[in-house]
Design an enzyme around this catalytic site. Structure first.
Site, PDB file in Angstrom:
ATOM      1  N   GLU A   1     -18.137  17.972  32.754  1.00  0.00           N
ATOM      2  CA  GLU A   1     -19.536  17.577  32.953  1.00  0.00           C
ATOM      3  C   GLU A   1     -20.494  18.734  32.680  1.00  0.00           C
ATOM      4  OE1 GLU A   1     -20.744  14.728  33.191  1.00  0.00           O
ATOM      5  OE2 GLU A   1     -18.916  13.585  33.517  1.00  0.00           O
TER       6      GLU A   1
ATOM      7  N   TYR B   1     -27.029  14.780  38.971  1.00  0.00           N
ATOM      8  CA  TYR B   1     -26.192  14.048  38.017  1.00  0.00           C
ATOM      9  C   TYR B   1     -24.729  14.505  38.095  1.00  0.00           C
ATOM     10  CZ  TYR B   1     -23.492  13.123  33.999  1.00  0.00           C
ATOM     11  OH  TYR B   1     -22.426  12.765  33.229  1.00  0.00           O
TER      12      TYR B   1
ATOM     13  N   ASP C   1     -28.128  10.090  33.454  1.00  0.00           N
ATOM     14  CA  ASP C   1     -28.300  11.155  32.458  1.00  0.00           C
ATOM     15  C   ASP C   1     -29.124  10.573  31.306  1.00  0.00           C
ATOM     16  OD1 ASP C   1     -26.593   9.518  31.038  1.00  0.00           O
ATOM     17  OD2 ASP C   1     -25.246  11.125  30.403  1.00  0.00           O
TER      18      ASP C   1
ATOM     19  N   CYS D   1     -25.789   1.737  22.474  1.00  0.00           N
ATOM     20  CA  CYS D   1     -27.227   1.739  22.747  1.00  0.00           C
ATOM     21  C   CYS D   1     -27.784   3.120  22.396  1.00  0.00           C
ATOM     22  CB  CYS D   1     -27.479   1.399  24.218  1.00  0.00           C
ATOM     23  SG  CYS D   1     -29.186   0.994  24.563  1.00  0.00           S
TER      24      CYS D   1
ATOM     25  N   CYS E   1     -27.194  -3.685  18.872  1.00  0.00           N
ATOM     26  CA  CYS E   1     -27.363  -4.725  19.894  1.00  0.00           C
ATOM     27  C   CYS E   1     -26.414  -5.900  19.672  1.00  0.00           C
ATOM     28  CB  CYS E   1     -28.802  -5.218  19.910  1.00  0.00           C
ATOM     29  SG  CYS E   1     -29.964  -3.922  20.348  1.00  0.00           S
TER      30      CYS E   1
ATOM     31  N   CYS F   1     -23.318  -5.387  21.522  1.00  0.00           N
ATOM     32  CA  CYS F   1     -23.472  -4.846  22.879  1.00  0.00           C
ATOM     33  C   CYS F   1     -22.898  -5.801  23.932  1.00  0.00           C
ATOM     34  CB  CYS F   1     -24.948  -4.589  23.152  1.00  0.00           C
ATOM     35  SG  CYS F   1     -25.243  -4.022  24.825  1.00  0.00           S
TER      36      CYS F   1
ATOM     37  N   CYS G   1     -30.094  -7.921  28.799  1.00  0.00           N
ATOM     38  CA  CYS G   1     -31.035  -6.901  28.308  1.00  0.00           C
ATOM     39  C   CYS G   1     -32.391  -7.514  27.991  1.00  0.00           C
ATOM     40  CB  CYS G   1     -30.449  -6.225  27.070  1.00  0.00           C
ATOM     41  SG  CYS G   1     -31.546  -4.963  26.396  1.00  0.00           S
TER      42      CYS G   1
HETATM   43 FE1  SF4 Z   1     -29.132  -1.393  24.277  1.00  0.00          FE
HETATM   44 FE2  SF4 Z   1     -30.031  -3.770  25.074  1.00  0.00          FE
HETATM   45 FE3  SF4 Z   1     -29.380  -3.378  22.524  1.00  0.00          FE
HETATM   46 FE4  SF4 Z   1     -27.500  -3.448  24.420  1.00  0.00          FE
HETATM   47  S1  SF4 Z   1     -28.814  -5.112  23.798  1.00  0.00           S
HETATM   48  S2  SF4 Z   1     -27.649  -1.993  22.718  1.00  0.00           S
HETATM   49  S3  SF4 Z   1     -28.538  -2.483  26.134  1.00  0.00           S
HETATM   50  S4  SF4 Z   1     -31.018  -2.385  23.638  1.00  0.00           S
END
Ligand code: SF4
Length: 413
Positions: A58, A142, A160, A214, A221, A224, A230
């Site tokens: 870390e 953190y 972070d 992200c 996205c 994701c 989101c």
């Molecule tokens: Fe990031 Fe939202 Fe896109 Fe997922 S959907 S990569 S959380 S912006």
């Protein structure tokens, strides 16, 4: 006290939180990168060794890319596999291994903290985020949360840079994400979200998502695992027209997490509208004259003089070619004279400014300083005795130079 932000910025629906945890952890189990500290954290049965392995990773990962850290981490753990071994190392050895990783005070403080654990805490690393932060120098909120959750299973969140980005997008947080008030809200969110049974994996998953999916520019996205949770993604899909009222700005002008009214949602940016930061101060410009002083050593091989910087401040304790900071806008002749005076003090020899040969300029950007090194060279004949009353100095061959605790900037020079 300021009013809390509207619920749409928070994670207030327990069933959604459950689903988000499940989706994120399932993705992490499938897609996580193989990293040496993860292997150690997962397999090391000794709690203190496990905590140490995570702690080192870390600290190294702060401000530094994973790809750069892997090699340093592997060498570090081979050399100092335990806290006890690190506590016995010298700062010189730590700086040598750290050379090139940047932000050198990190290595120094890690070693100081290891010594403290050994001498004052009987070799036992504190087990909670609160104690880690309170008792260990160089361990902030953190790092404490990361060590406690990953090594000891404490259900505590972490925030972070990657987590900031993901959370700001998940909840359309457009207020300045470097402001203390917003950071506090993000910590609250991270603590609500963290999975109670797998907190370490959950935190790593959230950071991994920020590092690999992200990402700051062009996030993926479509791939994701949490896109259905989101709000930035939904808002991008639906554009400006608000078929889903809860994904629009709160509109009242006093929401602590919405973008300021003067900088509304920009549809050309999509999800990268978030996060937003106040403009950074430009780095301070500095000029330093530096001299590669060369002599013939054993067997006529060239040797170079390096001197040690003071033990505090920028690049504390590292070695460098003799250097002197310059005022801005000095004439070249004046710069040479300053350097010549400085060298004369080091070597005890008269050094004429005209003997200095200009080689070129090297620019190195530290986080807050735009540093220009004006590089000269000077060949010396005969033996030179250095004044022992000045800072430590030594003559090194080129190979020894590269093995010494020198900064990346000096290697460029
Ligand atoms: Fe990031 Fe939202 Fe896109 Fe997922 S959907 S990569 S959380 S912006």
């Amino acid at each position: 006290a300021p009013a809390p932000p509207p619920a749409r910025h928070l994670f207030s629906d327990p069933s959604e939180v459950e689903a988000l945890r499940r989706n994120l952890l399932a993705w992490y189990d499938r897609c996580k990168r193989d990293l040496p500290w993860r292997a150690l954290a997962a397999t090391e049965p000794d709690a203190d060794r496990r905590g140490y392995a995570v702690w080192v990773s870390e600290i190294m990962l702060q401000q530094t890319q994973v790809a750069t850290v892997i090699d340093y981490y592997t060498r570090w753990m081979q050399k100092w596999p335990t806290l006890q071994a690190l506590a016995q190392a010298s700062l010189e050895e730590v700086n040598e291994l750290w050379a090139g990783l940047g932000y050198y005070s990190r290595g120094k403080r890690l070693q100081e903290a290891a010594r403290k654990v050994v001498s004052e805490l009987a070799g036992r690393i504190p087990r909670t985020a609160e104690d880690l932060q309170k008792l260990l120098p160089g361990v902030g909120r953190y790092t404490a949360g990361a060590i406690a959750s990953i090594s000891y299973g404490q259900a505590t969140g972490v925030v972070d840079g990657n987590v900031i980005r993901v959370l700001c997008r998940l909840r359309c947080v457009g207020a300045d994400s470097s402001s203390p008030a917003v950071i506090d809200w993000l910590w609250d969110m991270a603590n609500v979200l963290v999975d109670r049974s797998r907190p370490g994996d959950f935190n790593q998953a959230l950071m991994e998502l920020g590092a690999t999916v992200c990402v700051p520019k062009s996030p993926l996205c479509g791939e994701c695992p949490v896109k259905q949770h989101c709000q930035a993604w939904r808002r991008k899909l639906f554009g400006k027209a608000p078929p889903v009222p809860d994904v629009e700005d709160c509109g009242l002008g006093d929401c602590p997490l919405c973008p300021p009214a003067t900088e509304p949602w920009d549809s050309s940016l999509g999800v990268t509208n978030f996060p937003r930061k106040a403009a950074k101060k430009p780095p301070r410009a500095m000029r330093t004259a530096t001299c590669v002083l060369e002599r013939r050593g054993c067997h006529r091989a060239p040797e170079y003089l390096i001197v040690q910087r003071s033990s505090s401040g920028l690049l504390a304790g590292l070695w460098e070619f003799p250097s002197v900071p310059l005022a801005q806008d000095l004439q070249e002749e004046k710069e040479k004279e300053e350097l010549a005076d400085h060298l004369q003090a080091w070597t005890g020899w008269p050094v004429a400014a005209k003997a200095l040969q200009f080689i070129g300029e090297v620019i190195h950007i530290f986080s807050h300083i735009h540093q220009t090194y004006v590089v000269y060279s000077l060949h010396l004949d005969g033996d030179v005795t250095l004044d022992p009353a000045l800072s430590p100095s030594r003559w090194v061959t080129e190979d020894e130079f590269h093995a010494s605790a020198v900064s990346t900037a000096m290697k460029k020079v």
